[in-house]
Design a protein around this motif. Sequence first.
Motif, PDB file in Angstrom:
ATOM      1  N   TYR A   1      -3.010  -5.687  -0.535  1.00 29.75           N
ATOM      2  CA  TYR A   1      -3.680  -4.427  -0.799  1.00 29.75           C
ATOM      3  C   TYR A   1      -3.447  -4.071  -2.264  1.00 29.75           C
ATOM      4  O   TYR A   1      -2.306  -3.950  -2.712  1.00 29.75           O
ATOM      5  CB  TYR A   1      -3.096  -3.337   0.107  1.00 29.75           C
ATOM      6  CG  TYR A   1      -3.753  -1.979  -0.028  1.00 29.75           C
ATOM      7  CD1 TYR A   1      -4.798  -1.628   0.818  1.00 29.75           C
ATOM      8  CD2 TYR A   1      -3.321  -1.048  -0.968  1.00 29.75           C
ATOM      9  CE1 TYR A   1      -5.405  -0.371   0.716  1.00 29.75           C
ATOM     10  CE2 TYR A   1      -3.915   0.202  -1.077  1.00 29.75           C
ATOM     11  CZ  TYR A   1      -4.955   0.534  -0.233  1.00 29.75           C
ATOM     12  OH  TYR A   1      -5.553   1.761  -0.326  1.00 29.75           O
ATOM     13  N   TYR A   3      -8.441  -6.560  -0.479  1.00 28.51           N
ATOM     14  CA  TYR A   3      -7.846  -6.380   0.847  1.00 28.51           C
ATOM     15  C   TYR A   3      -7.950  -7.707   1.593  1.00 28.51           C
ATOM     16  O   TYR A   3      -9.054  -8.231   1.804  1.00 28.51           O
ATOM     17  CB  TYR A   3      -8.600  -5.281   1.601  1.00 28.51           C
ATOM     18  CG  TYR A   3      -7.886  -4.730   2.800  1.00 28.51           C
ATOM     19  CD1 TYR A   3      -6.814  -3.871   2.657  1.00 28.51           C
ATOM     20  CD2 TYR A   3      -8.302  -5.062   4.086  1.00 28.51           C
ATOM     21  CE1 TYR A   3      -6.161  -3.342   3.754  1.00 28.51           C
ATOM     22  CE2 TYR A   3      -7.661  -4.537   5.203  1.00 28.51           C
ATOM     23  CZ  TYR A   3      -6.585  -3.669   5.036  1.00 28.51           C
ATOM     24  OH  TYR A   3      -5.943  -3.143   6.129  1.00 28.51           O
ATOM     25  N   MET A   5       0.811  -1.213   0.000  1.00 26.69           N
ATOM     26  CA  MET A   5       0.000   0.000   0.000  1.00 26.69           C
ATOM     27  C   MET A   5       0.850   1.272   0.000  1.00 26.69           C
ATOM     28  O   MET A   5       0.316   2.372  -0.148  1.00 26.69           O
ATOM     29  CB  MET A   5      -0.972  -0.006   1.184  1.00 26.69           C
ATOM     30  CG  MET A   5      -0.330   0.028   2.547  1.00 26.69           C
ATOM     31  SD  MET A   5      -1.558  -0.049   3.881  1.00 26.69           S
ATOM     32  CE  MET A   5      -2.239  -1.692   3.668  1.00 26.69           C
TER      33      MET A   5
END
Length: 496
Positions: free
Chosen positions: A381, A471, A313
């Motif tokens: 992510y 996620y 991320m």
Amino acid sequence: MIFKLIKKITKSIFIVSFMLLGFVSCYDDGYEEFVAPTGNVNNIQPSTLFTTSTDADDSMSIVFRSYSTEADTYFWDFGDGNTSTDANPDYTYAEGGLYNVKLTTTSSEGLTAVDSTYVSPISVDFNFSSVDSQVTFENLTSGASTLEWSFGDGNTLGWVAEDTEDDADFNPVYSYTTAETFVATLTATNFLGAEVSVSKNIEGLVLSTIPDFTFDVNGLDVQFTDASLYAVSWDWDFGDGTTSSEVNPAHTFAAEGTFEVTLTTTNDAGVSRSVTKSVPVGAVKASFKAIVQNGTGDDFQGETGDNADAWDMTPNSTVKDDVAGEIDSPYRALWYNSDLNSYIDEAFGTNEQPGSTGDGSYVNGVKTRGLKLANSSRRLYQLVEVEPGVVYSFSIDTRSEAEGINTEIFILNNEITTEEDINTDPANNSNVDAYYNITDDFNSSKGSASENTFTTTSFTFEATANIVVIYARAINAVDSSNEVFIDNIDIITPGF
């Protein structure tokens, strides 16, 4: 004259008598008779030396030859709990491995000498069985430090002892792409670097059918297109009680919904295989394909300063591809969620990046890379562009190394900054388009070429925004003894 002679004799007798008297006066009743020393007078230690060689007819048998001096008895410790008192024993080990062998010799005076060395007996062999062109190898090897499988078609597969015999590379399952006769070779290296090879012919293969299909949804009408290999017959089950044997059938469903459509194909040998896909009926027709970046984690084969750049991320600028080492990653500019990264760092005390692993799937028998969650802070992510109203299918392969790990999969419709909103009732959260808790993927084997080692989880979701965030987390995976391995992450767009 006679007088002088008598006088000399008398004097001699006196002298002899005096000497005898002196000897008698020195006599000690406690005197022990002197015995001359024998044997190793100077206490010189004997020496012990022995050589080893592997029996030419049996690599599990070791020939021991002693070159010891002053040895009266021998005691061999073979390192596996067994011993011998022979001077030059030949010994066959029951299990291959690395053993420290010690020889202790004792001289006739009770002096000992010791020599030791390592031996590495090894036994190499394998069996195999086949279904169509898929061959299952049964490894019978004992005592190998490393293995290399050569399947005879140019592909190889390696194994090291640290992976243990539970690793799938020890007993691989390999699918050939042609039906020729192949010579498969297993080369084993013992713990002292010696190699032993065994080769066997793989013959009688029949190409397997590999079922696959695509579909194009337009309201209630769906066009199915076969994408199978080596099929001679087709059997469609549309999941609504109707079937078809056409190659590329068109089907109109009676109502909206998501239907589990199964295609079963059969090859020339009469062996059938099936594939099932979720087909959303009545949904918005997609105009482009959703793209998941690096769903197999194979970018680990290149050079990267990010451990898992496509799933990080906060991707950085050190990601490199395989072209002249230039910085050219397609991922690092796509998303950056420093707020969520900071939240996870604070909540769990470490970075959120997933790890890399070789515990993934196989392509033509060669192990590929994958992803893993080995800490409670690790997350998958990734942002993916989608279209609102389109019903997509999500698919992921997972394997937990301990029971009760539970891998949570979220399909988010926005970029959250904390996990507080999704921790309570995630299945009914406004930030979540889909939620799935994987609880049935426990498998202690470390990777496999078989289809049953990884658990494939599939579900559908309807996109409510222009992007979704894949996620995933496994909070109970806290170290290498209970990590979760992940592979083949994909979003399937209907019609593409």
